[in-house]
Each structure stands twice: as structure tokens, then as C-alpha cells.
Motif scaffolding. Structure first.
Motif, PDB file in Angstrom:
ATOM      1  N   GLU A   1       0.728  -1.344  -0.120  1.00 15.98           N
ATOM      2  CA  GLU A   1       0.040   0.118   0.033  1.00 15.98           C
ATOM      3  C   GLU A   1       0.895   1.375   0.005  1.00 15.98           C
ATOM      4  O   GLU A   1       0.471   2.244  -0.663  1.00 15.98           O
ATOM      5  CB  GLU A   1      -1.042   0.137   1.263  1.00 15.98           C
ATOM      6  CG  GLU A   1      -2.141   0.958   1.155  1.00 15.98           C
ATOM      7  CD  GLU A   1      -3.158   0.575   0.413  1.00 15.98           C
ATOM      8  OE1 GLU A   1      -3.674   1.143  -0.520  1.00 15.98           O
ATOM      9  OE2 GLU A   1      -3.705  -0.819   0.580  1.00 15.98           O
TER      10      GLU A   1
ATOM     11  N   THR B   1       3.601   3.855  -0.401  1.00 15.99           N
ATOM     12  CA  THR B   1       4.795   4.447  -1.404  1.00 15.99           C
ATOM     13  C   THR B   1       6.109   4.474  -0.740  1.00 15.99           C
ATOM     14  O   THR B   1       7.062   4.044  -1.372  1.00 15.99           O
ATOM     15  CB  THR B   1       4.377   5.703  -2.000  1.00 15.99           C
ATOM     16  OG1 THR B   1       4.228   6.884  -1.371  1.00 15.99           O
ATOM     17  CG2 THR B   1       3.327   5.309  -2.932  1.00 15.99           C
TER      18      THR B   1
ATOM     19  N   HIS C   1      -0.728  -3.794  -5.898  1.00  7.34           N
ATOM     20  CA  HIS C   1      -1.922  -3.587  -5.053  1.00  7.34           C
ATOM     21  C   HIS C   1      -2.685  -2.537  -5.068  1.00  7.34           C
ATOM     22  O   HIS C   1      -3.777  -2.608  -4.594  1.00  7.34           O
ATOM     23  CB  HIS C   1      -1.200  -3.763  -3.664  1.00  7.34           C
ATOM     24  CG  HIS C   1      -2.242  -3.785  -2.402  1.00  7.34           C
ATOM     25  ND1 HIS C   1      -3.198  -4.978  -2.100  1.00  7.34           N
ATOM     26  CD2 HIS C   1      -2.435  -2.801  -1.571  1.00  7.34           C
ATOM     27  CE1 HIS C   1      -4.062  -4.464  -1.205  1.00  7.34           C
ATOM     28  NE2 HIS C   1      -3.639  -3.255  -0.635  1.00  7.34           N
ATOM     29  N   THR C   2      -2.179  -1.284  -5.300  1.00  9.12           N
ATOM     30  CA  THR C   2      -2.840  -0.073  -5.528  1.00  9.12           C
ATOM     31  C   THR C   2      -3.856   0.054  -6.704  1.00  9.12           C
ATOM     32  O   THR C   2      -4.817   0.987  -6.604  1.00  9.12           O
ATOM     33  CB  THR C   2      -2.047   1.094  -5.158  1.00  9.12           C
ATOM     34  OG1 THR C   2      -1.497   1.462  -6.512  1.00  9.12           O
ATOM     35  CG2 THR C   2      -1.191   0.889  -4.085  1.00  9.12           C
ATOM     36  N   HIS C   3      -3.353  -0.656  -7.749  1.00  6.79           N
ATOM     37  CA  HIS C   3      -4.182  -0.768  -8.882  1.00  6.79           C
ATOM     38  C   HIS C   3      -4.038   0.392  -9.574  1.00  6.79           C
ATOM     39  O   HIS C   3      -4.956   0.793 -10.521  1.00  6.79           O
ATOM     40  CB  HIS C   3      -5.628  -1.182  -8.669  1.00  6.79           C
ATOM     41  CG  HIS C   3      -5.971  -2.460  -8.170  1.00  6.79           C
ATOM     42  ND1 HIS C   3      -7.079  -3.135  -8.146  1.00  6.79           N
ATOM     43  CD2 HIS C   3      -5.112  -3.456  -7.632  1.00  6.79           C
ATOM     44  CE1 HIS C   3      -7.071  -4.119  -7.823  1.00  6.79           C
ATOM     45  NE2 HIS C   3      -5.833  -4.672  -7.281  1.00  6.79           N
TER      46      HIS C   3
ATOM     47  N   ASP D   1       4.272   1.348  -8.580  1.00  6.83           N
ATOM     48  CA  ASP D   1       3.189   0.607  -8.887  1.00  6.83           C
ATOM     49  C   ASP D   1       2.920   0.340 -10.249  1.00  6.83           C
ATOM     50  O   ASP D   1       2.916   1.342 -11.321  1.00  6.83           O
ATOM     51  CB  ASP D   1       1.665   0.862  -8.083  1.00  6.83           C
ATOM     52  CG  ASP D   1       0.849  -0.485  -8.013  1.00  6.83           C
ATOM     53  OD1 ASP D   1       0.186  -0.700  -9.192  1.00  6.83           O
ATOM     54  OD2 ASP D   1       0.694  -0.905  -7.042  1.00  6.83           O
TER      55      ASP D   1
ATOM     56  N   ILE E   1     -10.809   1.280  -8.365  1.00  6.31           N
ATOM     57  CA  ILE E   1      -9.795   0.129  -8.504  1.00  6.31           C
ATOM     58  C   ILE E   1     -10.120  -1.090  -8.878  1.00  6.31           C
ATOM     59  O   ILE E   1      -9.997  -2.062  -8.572  1.00  6.31           O
ATOM     60  CB  ILE E   1      -8.875   0.205  -7.315  1.00  6.31           C
ATOM     61  CG1 ILE E   1      -9.806  -0.214  -5.862  1.00  6.31           C
ATOM     62  CG2 ILE E   1      -8.214   1.694  -6.876  1.00  6.31           C
ATOM     63  CD1 ILE E   1      -8.931  -0.548  -4.946  1.00  6.31           C
TER      64      ILE E   1
END
Length: 272
Positions: free
Chosen positions: A157, A159, A180-182, A200, A211
Motif C-alpha cells: 500500500e 509508497t 496492490h494499489t491498482h 506500482d 480500483i
């Protein structure tokens, strides 16, 4: 060698764009190896053996996972039988499957080490991903250890934690890329000691969504705190999102790292 990594495949829309595009991309880009994160491929939650086989048949060489790896109970036995399906390496000892494995390219010319870890900030508290990486990474550059490419999929999640992992792996991995964050980040670049990095890769799914999930149901969850049925994946035209890396044969480190985006709502980006 050239490797393409694809971000989280979300639902049928994501599966369809990957199955449709990967055969063409392998040929047009001269790809030696393809890795995709598949933990949301089965209706947004987990992955099934049938979906794995469809992705492998389309040209995906390895599938990585994350916090939804176990959402489909049938995957518990399949993952022990199928070495091309990975889960985060920092799950506790005794968890089915593997989080680190060595693979040969389809033509037998390249050796690729794939490492899958899950971050801990704002996530389920697994074992320390840095400890798992220290055990898995070569001591020097990838080529010195006999690898043409070392790929790290960091599923997380925050950064800040992802950048920390990137710098921790710098000079020992070819590519460190987040899932994961899409949402694809605009920071694909090469770190100081030669590791390609992107916070990401984004998702392979319908971006007319929240998302990857239908926006109406997602908004209802934000506006009303009452119990809701499970969210449903958006089913419009999907964007394929990923990262392409070319490695230096002398070191196995990155010569070039660039995002790729095709179709759907997002602006297209093609590796130069």
C-alpha cells in the motif's frame, strides 16, 4: 533479455485484455519472459486453477500473488503442484506454495529469479519482507549469480515502504515493481546502482471503476456504513498496465525500464 511485468489482473475484463494482448506483445516487443500479478483475477478476489491455465496458455510465464492469494480454497492444493504460481515469500513457514523460484525462459536461453513479497504498512502483518528479500537476493549483481533477470513484485500500500524496498534491492535485482494499489505510477526509472523501479505497475482492468470494482457499489460503501454485499468487478473495456525492462547481459541490471499501457480509459504508453 526483455521481460514484461503486468500489474494486478482484476476480474474478467482484466483477464480478457491479458489473454488477448500477451501473445501479440511477446512477438512485437521480442519478450523473453512475462510475469503477471493474478491475485484479483477470479471475479476480483483470488485466482483459480482454470484461470492460471488460461493465463499460462496465453503466454504468461509466472503468476505472482498478494493478500488475496487464498480467497479461492481450491488454490491451496494447486499452488503446491504448480511452481509457476507464487505467493508472497514472507508468509509464515509452512504456508503452501513458494514465494521465490528460478525459471527458464521458454527458449531455454535465460534464467529468471522471481521474488514475491508483501509489504506491511497498512497491510496484514506478515513476516518482515526485508528479511525475506535478504535471503532471496543474490549478494552481487544478478549476472554474477547466474541470472539474466531478478524480478521483485512488492505487493503493498505505502509508497514509502515500496521505495525503501527498491533501494534495499538496488544493485541486486533487475526490476523492483509494485502491485496492490491498482493505479500506475509515473516514476519508472533506474535507481543509482542499476535496478529498474516503479512504485506500482497499475492494474489490468476496467478503469471506469474504483480500483477495478463497480463504482456504484464502491461509492455506496463510502457514503453509507451499513453492511454491504461483496463488491463486483467492473466489466467495461480494460486497460493492460505493466512495465517492460531490458537487462544488460553483463550485469543482469536494467538498461531500460518503461511503462506499457494499452486499451481502455488510460492514455496509451508504448515502450520506445
Amino acid at each position: 533479455m526483455k521481460l514484461m511485468f503486468l500489474g494486478d489482473i482484476v476480474g474478467k475484463a482484466g483477464r480478457d485484455v491479458v489473454v488477448a494482448e500477451v501473445p501479440r506483445l511477446r512477438e512485437q516487443l521480442g519478450l523473453d519472459f512475462v510475469v503477471a500479478n493474478g491475485e484479483n483475477a477470479a471475479h476480483g478476489f483470488g485466482i483459480s486453477p482454470k484461470i492460471c491455465e488460461d493465463l499460462f496458455d496465453a503466454g504468461v510465464d509466472v503468476i505472482t500473488g498478494g493478500n488475496h492469494s487464498w480467497d479461492r480454497p481450491e488454490i491451496l492444493s494447486y499452488i503446491d503442484e504448480e511452481p509457476r504460481l507464487l505467493r508472497p515469500a514472507n508468509f509464515p513457514s509452512g504456508t503452501p506454495g513458494k514465494g521465490v523460484s528460478l525459471f527458464d525462459s521458454r527458449d531455454g536461453k535465460h534464467r529468471v529469479l522471481v521474488i514475491n513479497v508483501m509489504c506491511r504498512l497498512f497491510m496484514e502483518l506478515l513476516d518482515n519482507p526485508f528479511d525475506a528479500l535478504e535471503k532471496a537476493l543474490p549478494e552481487g549483481d544478478p549476472a554474477a549469480a547466474g541470472f539474466d533477470c531478478v524480478l521483485v513484485d512488492m505487493h503493498g500500500e505505502a509508497t514509502s515502504e515500496k521505495y525503501g524496498i527498491g533501494h534495499f534491492c538496488d544493485g541486486r535485482a533487475s526490476l523492483v515493481v509494485g502491485t496492490h494499489t491498482h493505479v500506475p505510477t509515473g516514476d519508472a526509472h533506474i535507481l543509482e546502482h542499476g535496478t529498474g523501479y516503479q512504485t506500482d505497475a497499475g492494474m489490468c482492468g476496467d478503469y471506469d471503476s474504483v480500483i477495478g470494482m463497480q463504482k456504484e457499489g464502491s461509492l455506496d460503501r463510502f457514503l453509507n456504513r451499513l453492511p454491504k454485499p461483496r463488491m463486483q468487478p467492473a466489466e467495461g473495456e480494460a486497460t493492460l498496465c505493466g512495465t517492460v525492462i531490458e537487462t544488460d547481459p553483463k550485469t543482469g541490471l536494467a538498461k531500460r525500464v518503461q511503462p506499457i499501457r494499452i486499451g481502455g480509459k488510460l492514455s496509451p504508453t508504448w515502450p520506445g
